[in-house]
Design a protein around this motif. Structure first.
Motif, PDB file in Angstrom:
ATOM      1  N   LYS A 148       0.841  -1.193   0.000  1.00 51.47           N
ATOM      2  CA  LYS A 148       0.000   0.000   0.000  1.00 51.47           C
ATOM      3  C   LYS A 148       0.880   1.248   0.000  1.00 51.47           C
ATOM      4  O   LYS A 148       1.961   1.267   0.594  1.00 51.47           O
ATOM      5  N   THR A 149       0.392   2.300  -0.656  1.00 51.21           N
ATOM      6  CA  THR A 149       1.182   3.521  -0.739  1.00 51.21           C
ATOM      7  C   THR A 149       0.389   4.738  -0.291  1.00 51.21           C
ATOM      8  O   THR A 149      -0.832   4.790  -0.422  1.00 51.21           O
ATOM      9  N   LEU A 150       1.128   5.701   0.235  1.00 52.33           N
ATOM     10  CA  LEU A 150       0.570   7.003   0.595  1.00 52.33           C
ATOM     11  C   LEU A 150       0.995   7.993  -0.477  1.00 52.33           C
ATOM     12  O   LEU A 150       2.180   8.101  -0.793  1.00 52.33           O
ATOM     13  N   TYR A 175       3.721   2.212   2.609  1.00 50.97           N
ATOM     14  CA  TYR A 175       3.413   2.297   4.037  1.00 50.97           C
ATOM     15  C   TYR A 175       4.571   1.790   4.892  1.00 50.97           C
ATOM     16  O   TYR A 175       4.917   2.392   5.911  1.00 50.97           O
ATOM     17  N   ILE A 185       7.400   4.147   5.856  1.00 56.38           N
ATOM     18  CA  ILE A 185       7.136   5.303   6.719  1.00 56.38           C
ATOM     19  C   ILE A 185       7.492   4.962   8.159  1.00 56.38           C
ATOM     20  O   ILE A 185       7.018   3.966   8.708  1.00 56.38           O
ATOM     21  N   ILE A 188       6.794  13.602   6.276  1.00 51.29           N
ATOM     22  CA  ILE A 188       6.861  12.141   6.332  1.00 51.29           C
ATOM     23  C   ILE A 188       8.324  11.735   6.459  1.00 51.29           C
ATOM     24  O   ILE A 188       9.143  12.032   5.582  1.00 51.29           O
ATOM     25  N   MET A 205      -4.542  12.418   6.609  1.00 53.99           N
ATOM     26  CA  MET A 205      -3.895  11.135   6.869  1.00 53.99           C
ATOM     27  C   MET A 205      -4.910  10.030   7.175  1.00 53.99           C
ATOM     28  O   MET A 205      -4.562   8.995   7.739  1.00 53.99           O
ATOM     29  N   LEU A 252      -4.113   6.474   6.049  1.00 56.64           N
ATOM     30  CA  LEU A 252      -3.031   5.890   6.835  1.00 56.64           C
ATOM     31  C   LEU A 252      -3.550   5.415   8.193  1.00 56.64           C
ATOM     32  O   LEU A 252      -3.209   4.328   8.662  1.00 56.64           O
ATOM     33  N   ASN A 307      -5.192   2.044   8.664  1.00 54.34           N
ATOM     34  CA  ASN A 307      -4.320   0.869   8.664  1.00 54.34           C
ATOM     35  C   ASN A 307      -3.900   0.549  10.092  1.00 54.34           C
ATOM     36  O   ASN A 307      -3.484   1.428  10.848  1.00 54.34           O
ATOM     37  N   PHE A 353      -0.633   1.782  12.010  1.00 55.86           N
ATOM     38  CA  PHE A 353      -0.392   3.179  12.352  1.00 55.86           C
ATOM     39  C   PHE A 353      -1.355   3.655  13.438  1.00 55.86           C
ATOM     40  O   PHE A 353      -2.500   3.212  13.508  1.00 55.86           O
ATOM     41  N   ASN A 371       4.368   4.584  12.810  1.00 59.28           N
ATOM     42  CA  ASN A 371       4.285   3.211  12.314  1.00 59.28           C
ATOM     43  C   ASN A 371       4.696   2.310  13.467  1.00 59.28           C
ATOM     44  O   ASN A 371       5.852   2.310  13.900  1.00 59.28           O
TER      45      ASN A 371
END
Length: 242
Positions: free
Chosen positions: A130-132, A145, A148, A160, A181, A184, A187, A190, A200
């Motif tokens: 997964k990406t931010l 993710y 981070i 970040i 956010m 994020l 998830n 986090f 994280n």
């Protein structure tokens, strides 16, 4: 695409496990790539030259370098990859905990146990992919993710901080820090420890009631109003992942 590495000096096992994974991927409509290695040193060379896999399925007993040796090589570069050990003996089960192996399966393999292990491994792999997306002065940047370490809100921008010691700064936030956010925070890796910080949990090296020390050495505050929730969430994370 999820990358899977299988390492076993028994060619029949190597072929059988590869076929099981191919069948599993077809049933679940997953895009998996599989690399097979009959020697541990070939896998280690591949990791050093071309990067990591998301899932490793390793024979425990191999000539020259055993599965624990390979697991230690993997962990030096990647703390999040799933390691599944295959073995005909229970003797090394305790050592497998030292490299945070997620599963320890006895040969001959049982299909139900193998599929359950793959379910866990795939879920973990999809999570790490997964990406931010962050809108910065240089354009939109995508950050995995798992790369981070923590995020800080400062001067109306999101900062970040990554596991490879980069700092990526967003443009001015038009909404609140929490809203920006929100993906994020959905998830489970986090948690928001303070109105200005999100961490994280997988990157925490030391936890105190009032702060979290990250692997980089940075100390992130935990506000009084969030201490109970942070403690409960962190303990749950530790129990499920370590």
């Amino acid at each position: 695409m999820i990358k899977v590495a299988i390492c076993d000096d028994e060619h029949d096992t190597l072929r059988y496990v590869g076929d099981m994974i191919t069948h599993y991927a077809a049933l679940n409509r997953l895009d998996l790539s599989i690399d097979r290695f009959s020697r541990a040193k070939d896998l280690e060379m591949q990791i050093e030259q071309n990067g990591n896999y998301q899932i490793y399925i390793l024979d425990m007993l191999m000539p020259q370098r055993n599965g624990i040796d390979v697991g230690q090589t993997i962990r030096r570069q990647d703390s999040r990859a799933v390691i599944i050990y295959l073995t005909s003996s229970k003797d090394y089960a305790y050592q497998a905990f030292g490299v945070f192996a997620q599963r320890y399966l006895l040969k001959p393999l049982k299909e139900t146990e193998f599929c359950e292990a793959m379910d866990f491994a795939v879920a973990n792999a999809l999570n790490t992919l997964k990406t931010l997306c962050i809108n910065t002065a240089d354009g939109i940047q995508r950050i995995f993710y798992h790369e981070i370490e923590y995020v800080e809100s400062s001067a109306r921008a999101a900062h970040i901080f990554t596991t490879d010691h980069r700092e990526i700064v967003s443009r001015l936030l038009r909404q609140s820090f929490e809203n920006n956010m929100s993906m994020l925070l959905e998830n489970s890796d986090f948690i928001q420890t303070h109105k200005s910080f999100i961490v994280n949990l997988g990157q925490v090296s030391l936890y105190d009631v009032s702060q979290m020390t990250m692997r980089s050495g940075t100390q992130v505050p935990v506000s009084k109003s969030r201490q109970a929730d942070v403690k409960r969430t962190y303990l749950k994370y530790i129990s499920e992942n370590c």
